[in-house]
Design a protein around this motif. Structure first.
Motif, short mmCIF file in Angstrom:
data_model
loop_
_atom_site.label_atom_id
_atom_site.label_comp_id
_atom_site.label_asym_id
_atom_site.label_seq_id
_atom_site.Cartn_x
_atom_site.Cartn_y
_atom_site.Cartn_z
N UNK A 129 -87.36 -79.71 2.96
CA UNK A 129 -86.72 -80.22 1.74
C UNK A 129 -85.88 -79.12 1.07
N UNK A 130 -86.42 -77.92 1.00
CA UNK A 130 -85.73 -76.83 0.32
C UNK A 130 -84.53 -76.32 1.10
N UNK A 131 -84.64 -76.33 2.43
CA UNK A 131 -83.63 -75.65 3.25
C UNK A 131 -82.86 -76.60 4.17
N UNK A 132 -83.09 -77.90 4.04
CA UNK A 132 -82.45 -78.88 4.92
C UNK A 132 -82.62 -78.50 6.38
N UNK A 133 -83.82 -78.05 6.75
CA UNK A 133 -84.08 -77.74 8.15
C UNK A 133 -85.06 -78.79 8.68
N UNK A 134 -85.36 -78.70 9.96
CA UNK A 134 -86.32 -79.62 10.56
C UNK A 134 -87.30 -78.78 11.35
N UNK A 135 -88.34 -78.30 10.68
CA UNK A 135 -89.32 -77.48 11.37
C UNK A 135 -90.71 -78.06 11.15
N UNK A 136 -91.62 -77.64 11.98
CA UNK A 136 -93.02 -78.03 11.84
C UNK A 136 -93.83 -76.74 11.93
N UNK A 137 -94.55 -76.42 10.87
CA UNK A 137 -95.36 -75.20 10.87
C UNK A 137 -96.67 -75.43 11.60
N UNK A 138 -96.91 -74.67 12.66
CA UNK A 138 -98.22 -74.67 13.29
C UNK A 138 -99.13 -73.73 12.50
N UNK A 139 -100.40 -73.67 12.85
CA UNK A 139 -101.33 -72.80 12.11
C UNK A 139 -100.87 -71.35 12.17
N UNK A 140 -101.00 -70.66 11.07
CA UNK A 140 -100.60 -69.25 10.87
C UNK A 140 -99.10 -69.02 10.81
#
Length: 168
Positions: A129-140
């Motif tokens: 939302x903040x950076x108009x990116x499409x990422x998925x944070x895995x653990x850590x």
């Protein structure tokens, strides 16, 4: 030009390290980190240290859930930050991106960088939302967000930051 860049604020969104599996005997809130989670968090924290500029205007905020605090307790000593200064808030636990953003918006303007230790899907959704990116944070994983010039944490809103890095 360099001087101007130094005024820019940085936000680090850090998903907690790998925790114990869900079980009936333990509340989700109380789940602890696994050894392999601690090992990975330590490695990623050391990578972050390479690019992390310690300033006195750094704030660390963590969800009150065990796995988030324990992750913060791995990262902070490596980054030279005081574990005792971690601000804990339940508002980040199982929170929607707007709830996490509200916590960040309450940070004083004088703060240069904020580290937030929390959970998915809220942190990944907030990053995007903040950076108009499409990422998925895995653990850590750590999303490094650079706020646009002139933007302070109380002003932070959708599209006002850029994804400067993703440590995984």
């Amino acid at each position: 030009m360099l001087h101007k860049h130094s005024n820019m604020k940085t936000l680090y969104l850090i998903r907690h390290a790998k925790a114990e599996e869900h079980s009936f005997s333990k509340d989700d809130f109380d789940r602890d980190l696994q050894d392999k989670g601690i090992t990975r968090a330590t490695r990623i924290a050391q990578e972050l240290k390479e690019r992390f500029q310690q300033t006195e205007n750094t704030l660390v905020i963590s969800s009150t859930a065990n796995r988030a605090i324990q992750t913060a307790e791995v990262f902070c000593p490596i980054l030279g930050l005081d574990v005792a200064a971690i601000q804990q808030t339940r508002d980040i636990y199982e929170a929607h991106l707007t709830d996490i953003l509200a916590v960040i918006n309450s940070v004083p303007e004088s703060v240069d960088q904020v580290l937030v230790f929390g959970h998915n899907p809220g942190l990944s959704n907030l990053t995007n939302y903040l950076s108009h990116s499409i990422i998925e944070l895995a653990t850590s994983n750590v999303a490094v967000l650079q706020l646009e010039e002139g933007i302070t944490f109380p002003m932070l809103a959708g599209g006002s930051a850029s994804l400067a890095g993703l440590l995984k």
